[in-house]
Design a protein around this motif. Structure first.
Motif, short mmCIF file in Angstrom:
data_model
loop_
_atom_site.label_atom_id
_atom_site.label_comp_id
_atom_site.label_asym_id
_atom_site.label_seq_id
_atom_site.Cartn_x
_atom_site.Cartn_y
_atom_site.Cartn_z
N VAL A 86 -60.37 99.14 -121.29
CA VAL A 86 -60.86 97.96 -120.59
C VAL A 86 -59.71 97.07 -120.12
N ARG A 87 -58.55 97.22 -120.76
CA ARG A 87 -57.41 96.37 -120.38
C ARG A 87 -57.15 96.45 -118.89
N GLY A 88 -56.91 95.32 -118.33
CA GLY A 88 -56.65 95.26 -116.90
C GLY A 88 -57.93 95.07 -116.08
N HIS A 89 -59.08 95.26 -116.73
CA HIS A 89 -60.35 95.13 -116.03
C HIS A 89 -61.27 94.10 -116.69
N LEU A 90 -60.82 93.54 -117.81
CA LEU A 90 -61.67 92.63 -118.57
C LEU A 90 -62.08 91.40 -117.75
N ASP A 91 -61.16 90.80 -117.04
CA ASP A 91 -61.49 89.61 -116.24
C ASP A 91 -62.60 89.93 -115.24
N ARG A 122 -64.70 84.00 -105.67
CA ARG A 122 -63.67 84.60 -104.79
C ARG A 122 -62.82 85.59 -105.57
N SER A 123 -62.49 85.26 -106.82
CA SER A 123 -61.69 86.17 -107.64
C SER A 123 -62.46 87.45 -107.94
N LEU A 124 -63.76 87.33 -108.19
CA LEU A 124 -64.59 88.52 -108.42
C LEU A 124 -64.61 89.43 -107.20
N ALA A 125 -64.73 88.85 -106.02
CA ALA A 125 -64.71 89.66 -104.79
C ALA A 125 -63.38 90.40 -104.66
N ALA A 126 -62.28 89.73 -104.99
CA ALA A 126 -60.96 90.38 -104.93
C ALA A 126 -60.86 91.48 -105.98
N GLU A 127 -61.37 91.22 -107.20
CA GLU A 127 -61.34 92.24 -108.27
C GLU A 127 -62.12 93.48 -107.83
N ARG A 128 -63.25 93.27 -107.19
CA ARG A 128 -64.06 94.42 -106.74
C ARG A 128 -63.32 95.23 -105.67
N SER A 129 -62.65 94.55 -104.77
CA SER A 129 -61.91 95.24 -103.72
C SER A 129 -60.79 96.09 -104.32
N VAL A 130 -60.05 95.50 -105.26
CA VAL A 130 -58.96 96.23 -105.92
C VAL A 130 -59.52 97.42 -106.71
N TRP A 131 -60.66 97.21 -107.38
CA TRP A 131 -61.28 98.28 -108.17
C TRP A 131 -61.68 99.46 -107.27
#
Length: 113
Positions: A6-11, A83-92
């Motif tokens: 989960v590390r790196g993806h927890l946020d 906005r951070s969630l949208a960026a996290e999804r894009s990176v994922w």
């Protein structure tokens, strides 16, 4: 599944389960477990520091709520959190596409696909 997975993806996981509305810490743990079909099990010692960090960063805000004599801190996304969630999804999506391209067997020359 190992906690290290989960590390790196927890946020991103925490922001995602809070997208639909405010939750207290235990409900966040339960939501992650349910949405992962029981594969991901987060511990209190893992998520509370992460929730506090996300709040310090302005991605979450929290309020204390009382239920009977019990007080619980409920967390919700801020606009910056969305906005951070949208960026996290894009990176994922980019990450999983790249890893999938490497892990899937490459067709051999002359082999029909």
């Amino acid at each position: 599944m190992k906690a290290s997975a989960v590390r790196g993806h927890l946020d991103g996981l925490l922001l995602s389960v809070l997208e639909s509305g405010p939750l207290h810490g235990y409900a966040v743990i339960t939501a992650v477990q349910e949405r992962s079909n029981g594969v991901l099990e987060l511990r209190k010692g893992t998520i509370y520091p992460a929730l506090n960090k996300l709040e310090r960063l302005g991605l979450l805000r929290s309020v204390w709520e009382s239920e009977g004599e019990r007080r619980r801190r409920c967390y919700e996304l801020t606009d910056a959190g969305r906005r951070s969630l949208a960026a996290e999804r894009s990176v994922w999506r980019e990450f999983t596409t790249a890893i999938g391209a490497v892990l899937e067997p490459a067709p051999r020359p002359g082999q029909a696909t």
